[in-house]
Enzyme design. Structure first.
Site, PDB file in Angstrom:
ATOM      1  N   CYS A   1       0.705  -1.090  -0.193  1.00  0.00           N
ATOM      2  CA  CYS A   1       0.047   0.017   0.058  1.00  0.00           C
ATOM      3  C   CYS A   1       0.875   0.896   0.016  1.00  0.00           C
ATOM      4  O   CYS A   1       2.045   1.053  -0.513  1.00  0.00           O
ATOM      5  CB  CYS A   1      -0.925  -0.019   1.339  1.00  0.00           C
ATOM      6  N   ARG A   2       0.234   2.342   0.466  1.00  0.00           N
ATOM      7  CA  ARG A   2       1.411   3.437   0.682  1.00  0.00           C
ATOM      8  C   ARG A   2       2.372   3.475   1.452  1.00  0.00           C
ATOM      9  O   ARG A   2       3.615   3.500   1.418  1.00  0.00           O
ATOM     10  CB  ARG A   2       0.436   4.892   0.868  1.00  0.00           C
TER      11      ARG A   2
END
Length: 116
Positions: free
Chosen positions: A69-70
């Site tokens: 994800c981020r």
């Protein structure tokens, strides 16, 4: 890759991932559409965390699923879920922020890629 203590998910630092993932592996990006469009790994598969349960059949057949994800929080949750449901998943620590920081390639839907 580190072996996690009980109750934690397995994780790998971006630096530990080979530039080209081994055959039988997939990089699963679970960020939302706007994050994906801004910049993602070239060969990643995109299934947003918010749609994961309804799209489980879209996860490619793989021996190893690396989840990103981020920053690593959402992907840790997805990794735990996948492992509890029969996949062999590993969280990419530091997420796309870490990926980008070590100079791994990014592509964008439009314009110059960046991590959102």
């Amino acid at each position: 890759m580190t072996t996690p203590p009980p109750g934690q998910v397995p994780g790998v630092e971006p630096e530990e991932l080979p530039e080209k993932l081994p055959e039988g592996s997939v990089l699963l990006d679970v960020r939302e559409d706007d994050e994906w469009q801004a910049g993602h790994a070239p060969e990643a598969v995109h299934i947003p965390m918010s749609k994961l349960v309804e799209r489980l059949d879209d996860i490619p057949e793989a021996d190893q699923v690396y989840v990103v994800c981020r920053s690593g929080g959402r992907s840790a949750k997805v990794t735990a879920y996948l492992n509890a449901n029969g996949w062999d998943a590993v969280n990419v620590e530091r997420g796309m922020n870490g990926w980008s920081a070590i100079g791994r390639p990014l592509v964008a839907t439009d314009g110059d890629p960046y991590v959102l």
